[in-house]
Design an enzyme around this catalytic site. Structure first.
Site, PDB file in Angstrom:
ATOM      1  N   LYS A  88      -9.118 -20.636 -20.871  1.00  0.00           N
ATOM      2  CA  LYS A  88     -10.671 -19.945 -20.235  1.00  0.00           C
ATOM      3  C   LYS A  88     -11.098 -21.061 -19.702  1.00  0.00           C
ATOM      4  CE  LYS A  88     -13.097 -16.657 -22.083  1.00  0.00           C
ATOM      5  NZ  LYS A  88     -12.485 -15.077 -22.088  1.00  0.00           N
ATOM      6  N   GLY A 114     -25.930  -5.430 -27.256  1.00  0.00           N
ATOM      7  CA  GLY A 114     -25.134  -5.463 -25.890  1.00  0.00           C
ATOM      8  C   GLY A 114     -24.751  -3.593 -25.655  1.00  0.00           C
ATOM      9  N   GLY A 137     -22.837  -3.463 -22.654  1.00  0.00           N
ATOM     10  CA  GLY A 137     -23.341  -3.965 -21.424  1.00  0.00           C
ATOM     11  C   GLY A 137     -21.127  -3.966 -21.468  1.00  0.00           C
ATOM     12  N   LYS A 138     -20.755  -4.461 -20.780  1.00  0.00           N
ATOM     13  CA  LYS A 138     -18.949  -4.679 -20.014  1.00  0.00           C
ATOM     14  C   LYS A 138     -18.674  -3.440 -20.956  1.00  0.00           C
ATOM     15  CE  LYS A 138     -18.327  -7.211 -16.197  1.00  0.00           C
ATOM     16  NZ  LYS A 138     -17.371  -8.791 -16.741  1.00  0.00           N
ATOM     17  N   VAL A 139     -18.304  -3.910 -22.566  1.00  0.00           N
ATOM     18  CA  VAL A 139     -17.580  -3.114 -23.291  1.00  0.00           C
ATOM     19  C   VAL A 139     -18.310  -2.347 -25.388  1.00  0.00           C
ATOM     20  CG1 VAL A 139     -16.615  -3.892 -26.388  1.00  0.00           C
ATOM     21  CG2 VAL A 139     -16.041  -5.779 -23.599  1.00  0.00           C
ATOM     22  N   GLY A 140     -20.122  -2.667 -24.684  1.00  0.00           N
ATOM     23  CA  GLY A 140     -20.891  -2.111 -25.668  1.00  0.00           C
ATOM     24  C   GLY A 140     -21.062  -1.058 -25.193  1.00  0.00           C
TER      25      GLY A 140
END
Length: 354
Positions: A77, A177, A179-182
């Site tokens: 990472k 959330g 966002g991108k995934v939620g």
């Protein structure tokens, strides 16, 4: 933090380019199964110690995630320390790309919090060791598509384990959330017949919910969400959502979400178990994204990657059954399986090829 306290990591690289303001850390936890793969997080950490602590935790998690996803990839990472809204530039991203290239394939990067597909295209101008690129450049595009699909599959497995049927139809799911995934996860849940309650700190995310899925019930904050009458809680923002304060008041029977490092410390798994809350390990159910970007390395095929991400259902089911059989929390069962694969398959590298 002691710079040498790297929790068993193979390599930790500090990167700095004064002219662009780049300050980055690349953590390679393990290459036992292959080159390390994991995204780059661009975040305004309070200090360097916080950035280092995050990259060490995230890179270790990627090793376990990639192992449980059945990938021939190790775990790594990276974090870029700073506010992406003000610091991100073409020159900074390209400088970072050159540091990635300097590792000569020991680490492949991809998107994470604060970095996006267009950023990967810029980084790729300086290194070939980058995934999550745009479709126009031969990449897989937005990896959160299959991340959400995998989380949904893991949630289906948890529902089967808890209520006897692999569906969220008629269940109430709280999504922290959007966002991108939620946002993708919310769509899958609504399509499956679930009631979705959600929260997000972003005005844009809340407006997206109102216009795209007006049936989503928005609440003010996460504290309100976790004390709502939920069947499933889905943390899909930053890590540490399950802690000594939130778990005692959580009303859901199942926790399955897209965020990384959801447990604030290892003891939280036992606390969840003591409260009768089923936790599906985050790095197992959110592996769809890394499956998607890993597929890009060999030439991306969406249907092939989606089929593999669908396998999160069977993997989650296996872990939950193992946890029941051995009388341990699911997080412990998942760790044991991941460590076994890293050990058994990694050992094969000692067989030297002519």
């Amino acid at each position: 933090m002691d710079v040498f306290d790297t929790d068993g990591h193979e390599q930790v690289v500090f990167c700095q380019d004064r002219s662009t303001g780049l300050k980055a850390i690349i953590g390679i936890y393990s290459t036992a199964l292959g080159p390390a793969l994991g995204g780059t997080r661009f975040y305004p950490y309070e200090n360097e110690d916080a950035a280092l602590a995050d990259v060490l935790k995230l890179s270790r998690g990627m090793a376990y995630k990639n192992a449980m996803a059945g990938l021939d990839l190790g775990g790594g990472k990276a974090v870029i320390w700073g506010d992406p809204a003000t610091l991100k530039s073409e020159a900074l991203l390209r400088a970072y790309g050159r540091f990635v290239e300097s590792l000569r394939g020991r680490y492949y990067t991809a998107c994470d919090v604060g970095t996006y597909v267009p950023d990967m295209d810029v980084i790729a101008r300086e290194t070939k060791y980058v995934t999550g690129r745009s479709v126009q450049h031969g990449g897989a595009g937005d990896s959160s598509v299959l991340t959400a699909w995998g989380v949904f599959q893991g949630m289906r497995a948890a529902a089967e384990h808890t209520w006897g049927s692999p569906t969220l139809n008629g269940r109430t799911v709280g999504v922290a959330g959007l966002g991108k995934v939620g946002k993708y996860l919310a769509g899958h849940l609504i399509g499956d017949g679930a009631t979705v309650i959600a929260t997000d700190v972003s005005d844009a995310a809340r407006e997206w919910a109102r216009t795209t899925h007006p049936e989503i019930q928005l609440v003010a904050d996460t504290d309100t969400l976790i004390t709502s009458d939920l069947d499933v809680y889905a943390p899909c923002a930053l890590g540490g959502a399950l802690n000594d304060d939130t778990v005692p008041v959580l009303r859901a029977k199942v926790v399955t979400g897209g965020a990384n490092n959801q447990l604030a410390h290892p003891g939280i798994g036992k606390l969840l178990e003591d409260r009768g809350i089923l936790y599906t390990p985050d790095y197992v159910v959110n592996a769809g994204g890394v499956i998607q970007v890993a597929d890009e390395i060999e030439g991306f095929n969406f249907e092939r990657a989606k089929l593999r991400a669908t396998g999160v259902f069977d993997t989650t089911r296996r872990i939950l059954q193992l946890a029941s059989d051995e009388g341990v929390p699911p997080a412990v069962a998942a760790d044991r399986l991941a460590e076994r694969r890293m050990s058994e398959v990694g050992r094969l590298r000692s067989i030297h090829l002519a």
